[in-house]
Design an enzyme around this catalytic site. Structure first.
Site, PDB file in Angstrom:
ATOM      1  N   GLY A 131       0.814  -1.198   0.000  1.00 16.05           N
ATOM      2  CA  GLY A 131       0.000   0.000   0.000  1.00 16.05           C
ATOM      3  C   GLY A 131       0.853   1.256   0.000  1.00 16.05           C
ATOM      4  O   GLY A 131       2.075   1.202   0.191  1.00 16.05           O
TER       5      GLY A 131
ATOM      6  N   LEU B  66       1.070   3.922   2.107  1.00 18.37           N
ATOM      7  CA  LEU B  66       1.738   4.321   3.340  1.00 18.37           C
ATOM      8  C   LEU B  66       2.884   3.374   3.681  1.00 18.37           C
ATOM      9  O   LEU B  66       3.985   3.825   4.029  1.00 18.37           O
ATOM     10  CB  LEU B  66       0.751   4.385   4.493  1.00 18.37           C
ATOM     11  CG  LEU B  66       1.357   4.730   5.863  1.00 18.37           C
ATOM     12  CD1 LEU B  66       2.133   6.045   5.821  1.00 18.37           C
ATOM     13  CD2 LEU B  66       0.275   4.763   6.939  1.00 18.37           C
TER      14      LEU B  66
ATOM     15  N   ASP C   3      -2.209 -12.081   7.042  1.00 19.87           N
ATOM     16  CA  ASP C   3      -3.627 -11.748   6.948  1.00 19.87           C
ATOM     17  C   ASP C   3      -4.094 -11.359   8.340  1.00 19.87           C
ATOM     18  O   ASP C   3      -4.230 -12.212   9.221  1.00 19.87           O
ATOM     19  CB  ASP C   3      -4.399 -12.963   6.428  1.00 19.87           C
ATOM     20  CG  ASP C   3      -5.901 -12.723   6.370  1.00 19.87           C
ATOM     21  OD1 ASP C   3      -6.356 -11.604   6.704  1.00 19.87           O
ATOM     22  OD2 ASP C   3      -6.629 -13.668   6.006  1.00 19.87           O
TER      23      ASP C   3
ATOM     24  N   ALA D 127      -5.610  -1.911   5.657  1.00 19.15           N
ATOM     25  CA  ALA D 127      -7.007  -1.490   5.786  1.00 19.15           C
ATOM     26  C   ALA D 127      -7.779  -1.838   4.529  1.00 19.15           C
ATOM     27  O   ALA D 127      -7.214  -1.939   3.436  1.00 19.15           O
ATOM     28  CB  ALA D 127      -7.103   0.010   6.044  1.00 19.15           C
ATOM     29  N   TYR D 128      -9.079  -2.001   4.696  1.00 19.14           N
ATOM     30  CA  TYR D 128      -9.999  -2.099   3.561  1.00 19.14           C
ATOM     31  C   TYR D 128     -10.410  -0.670   3.256  1.00 19.14           C
ATOM     32  O   TYR D 128     -11.102  -0.034   4.045  1.00 19.14           O
ATOM     33  CB  TYR D 128     -11.208  -2.945   3.952  1.00 19.14           C
ATOM     34  CG  TYR D 128     -12.193  -3.175   2.821  1.00 19.14           C
ATOM     35  CD1 TYR D 128     -12.241  -4.396   2.158  1.00 19.14           C
ATOM     36  CD2 TYR D 128     -13.090  -2.179   2.436  1.00 19.14           C
ATOM     37  CE1 TYR D 128     -13.145  -4.612   1.119  1.00 19.14           C
ATOM     38  CE2 TYR D 128     -13.994  -2.385   1.405  1.00 19.14           C
ATOM     39  CZ  TYR D 128     -14.022  -3.605   0.754  1.00 19.14           C
ATOM     40  OH  TYR D 128     -14.914  -3.810  -0.268  1.00 19.14           O
TER      41      TYR D 128
ATOM     42  N   ASP E 196     -10.312  10.297   8.489  1.00 18.36           N
ATOM     43  CA  ASP E 196     -11.200  11.425   8.744  1.00 18.36           C
ATOM     44  C   ASP E 196     -12.660  11.040   8.551  1.00 18.36           C
ATOM     45  O   ASP E 196     -13.567  11.750   9.008  1.00 18.36           O
ATOM     46  CB  ASP E 196     -10.857  12.586   7.795  1.00 18.36           C
ATOM     47  CG  ASP E 196     -11.008  12.201   6.327  1.00 18.36           C
ATOM     48  OD1 ASP E 196     -10.638  11.063   5.976  1.00 18.36           O
ATOM     49  OD2 ASP E 196     -11.473  13.042   5.537  1.00 18.36           O
TER      50      ASP E 196
ATOM     51  N   TYR F 294     -17.354   2.238   5.393  1.00 14.66           N
ATOM     52  CA  TYR F 294     -15.906   2.332   5.584  1.00 14.66           C
ATOM     53  C   TYR F 294     -15.572   3.068   6.876  1.00 14.66           C
ATOM     54  O   TYR F 294     -14.802   2.571   7.707  1.00 14.66           O
ATOM     55  CB  TYR F 294     -15.276   3.047   4.387  1.00 14.66           C
ATOM     56  CG  TYR F 294     -13.849   3.496   4.627  1.00 14.66           C
ATOM     57  CD1 TYR F 294     -12.820   2.567   4.785  1.00 14.66           C
ATOM     58  CD2 TYR F 294     -13.531   4.852   4.716  1.00 14.66           C
ATOM     59  CE1 TYR F 294     -11.518   2.970   5.020  1.00 14.66           C
ATOM     60  CE2 TYR F 294     -12.230   5.266   4.947  1.00 14.66           C
ATOM     61  CZ  TYR F 294     -11.228   4.326   5.102  1.00 14.66           C
ATOM     62  OH  TYR F 294      -9.940   4.742   5.346  1.00 14.66           O
TER      63      TYR F 294
ATOM     64  N   TRP G 261      -7.308  11.730   2.437  1.00 10.21           N
ATOM     65  CA  TRP G 261      -6.968  12.056   1.055  1.00 10.21           C
ATOM     66  C   TRP G 261      -5.504  11.701   0.724  1.00 10.21           C
ATOM     67  O   TRP G 261      -4.745  12.508   0.196  1.00 10.21           O
ATOM     68  CB  TRP G 261      -7.214  13.536   0.786  1.00 10.21           C
ATOM     69  CG  TRP G 261      -8.620  14.026   0.937  1.00 10.21           C
ATOM     70  CD1 TRP G 261      -9.629  13.440   1.667  1.00 10.21           C
ATOM     71  CD2 TRP G 261      -9.181  15.202   0.362  1.00 10.21           C
ATOM     72  NE1 TRP G 261     -10.773  14.197   1.583  1.00 10.21           N
ATOM     73  CE2 TRP G 261     -10.537  15.282   0.778  1.00 10.21           C
ATOM     74  CE3 TRP G 261      -8.676  16.208  -0.452  1.00 10.21           C
ATOM     75  CZ2 TRP G 261     -11.382  16.313   0.398  1.00 10.21           C
ATOM     76  CZ3 TRP G 261      -9.522  17.241  -0.833  1.00 10.21           C
ATOM     77  CH2 TRP G 261     -10.858  17.286  -0.426  1.00 10.21           C
TER      78      TRP G 261
END
Length: 325
Positions: A11, A13, A36, A60-61, A102, A125, A151
Site C-alpha cells: 500500500g 503508506l 492476513d 485497511a480495507y 477522517d 468504511y 486524502w
C-alpha cells in the site's frame, strides 16, 4: 535498535514508510499474503516470531464505495483485523500505531476537527474503521496511538493524483466535486511523522527503563505517559489520538486544478483541459462522504516535532518523483 513490524505492505503508506525508514530501525514489512490480519492465529504467531517493539497497522480495507455492499469484508479487515493486532500486541507488550481516517466524522463542523470531537461516520468504511479504533483503544489504552489521516496519495500505487493525470490526458473536459472540503496528504509526509513519533516514544521508553533500573522500579507506563501527556485521550479511553494531513484546505476541485497546473509545468501533461466544479449531488456515489473533513494537526505537530507543509508544496514534490520514475 527498535524493531518495527508494518502491516499492509504494498500500500501507499507502507511503501513510503519503507522509503523513509530511519537507519536505526529494523523494519519488517508484510503484505496481506504474508500476514492476513483477519487471521487471529496468524497474527499471534507472527508477533511472537518477530518480537517487535512497535507495530504500525497500515493495513485497511479502503474501497469506500465497495464497502457499502461488501460490509463483511470491510469489518473483517478494519474491525476484527485491528482487534487481532491489538490483542497480540497486548500479550507481547508491543506498542501499536494504528492508522485511521477522517471519515469517522460526519462533516457537519465548519472548523477543523479536533482529536476528541464526537465521531459519527456516514458510511460503512468510516464505521468499520471507527469500530477498529475502539477495539484498539479498549484493549491497549495508552499502549497504542491512533493516527487519523485523509486524502492520501503517493508516487506508488493508485490514487486521485494519478487518476486525474490519466483522465486529463484522455478527456476533453472534467467535472470535479467542489463542495467536499478537506486536505490532501502526501503519504511520505505522513510516514516521516510516524517515524518521528516512534523514535520519540522509543527514546522515552528507553529513558524510562534506565530510570527504572536506577530506582528499582518496573513501572513501564510512567515514561510513556510523560511523552503522551499533551495528547487528547477522549473519547477513546486513554488512547492518544493524532490527526495528520498536509497543511491548508482544498476541495477535490481545487486539488484537481493544482494537479493540472503542476502536471503541465512538470511535463506530465501536454495541454490544459477545462476543469469545472460540480456539486456532489451531480456525482452520486454508493457511499455518502462528509462535506467537510479538515482535521486539526496541532497535537501531532507538538508530539512529533514535525511541522505540516502546505499540500500544494507536497503535491509538487510528489509529482517531481513521478517525473523521474
Amino acid at each position: 535498535m527498535n524493531k518495527v513490524l508494518i502491516t499492509g505492505d504494498g500500500g501507499q503508506l507502507a511503501w513510503e514508510l519503507g522509503q523513509t525508514c530511519p537507519e536505526n530501525i529494523c523494519m519488517v514489512s508484510l503484505t496481506a499474503e504474508q500476514l492476513d490480519i483477519t487471521d487471529h492465529a496468524a497474527v499471534f504467531a507472527m508477533i511472537a516470531k518477530e518480537q517487535p517493539q512497535f507495530v504500525i497497522n497500515a493495513a485497511a480495507y479502503t474501497a469506500v464505495d465497495k464497502a457499502e455492499t461488501d460490509q463483511e469484508t470491510a469489518y473483517a479487515v478494519n474491525d476484527k483485523g485491528s482487534e487481532n493486532l491489538a490483542l497480540a500486541c497486548k500479550e507481547h507488550n508491543v506498542t501499536l500505531v494504528h492508522v485511521s481516517t477522517d471519515f469517522v466524522f460526519d462533516g457537519t463542523k465548519t472548523t477543523p476537527y479536533q482529536p476528541n470531537d464526537n465521531t459519527n461516520p456516514l458510511n460503512v468504511y468510516g464505521a468499520s474503521k471507527l469500530a477498529g479504533d475502539q477495539k484498539v483503544a479498549d484493549i491497549l489504552g495508552a499502549q497504542a496511538t491512533i493516527i487519523r489521516t485523509a486524502w492520501v496519495y503517493s508516487a506508488h500505487g493508485n490514487n486521485f493524483v494519478k487518476t486525474m493525470l490519466r483522465l486529463m490526458a484522455e478527456k476533453e473536459q472534467l467535472g470535479i466535486v467542489g463542495d467536499q472540503v478537506g486536505t490532501p496528504t502526501w503519504a511520505k509526509g505522513l510516514a516521516k511523522m510516524i517515524w518521528a513519533q516512534i523514535e520519540a516514544q522509543g527514546t522515552s521508553k528507553k529513558g524510562q527503563e534506565e530510570r527504572g533500573e536506577e530506582q528499582g522500579t518496573s513501572d513501564k507506563n510512567q515514561g510513556k505517559r510523560d511523552f503522551l501527556e499533551p495528547l487528547s485521550e477522549a473519547p477513546l479511553h486513554l488512547t492518544p489520538i493524532y490527526h495528520w494531513t498536509d497543511a491548508g484546505v482544498a476541495s477535490w476541485y481545487d486539488f484537481a486544478v493544482a494537479i493540472q497546473e503542476l502536471g503541465i509545468e512538470k511535463g506530465l501533461l501536454d495541454k490544459a483541459i477545462p476543469v469545472r466544479p460540480i456539486p456532489a449531488s451531480a456525482y452520486p456515489t454508493p457511499a455518502v462522504r462528509p462535506s467537510f473533513s479538515v482535521i486539526d494537526k496541532t497535537t501531532a505537530e507538538q508530539a512529533s516535532g514535525v511541522e505540516t507543509i502546505h499540500w500544494r508544496k507536497q503535491l509538487s514534490a510528489m509529482m517531481d518523483e513521478l517525473v523521474t520514475k
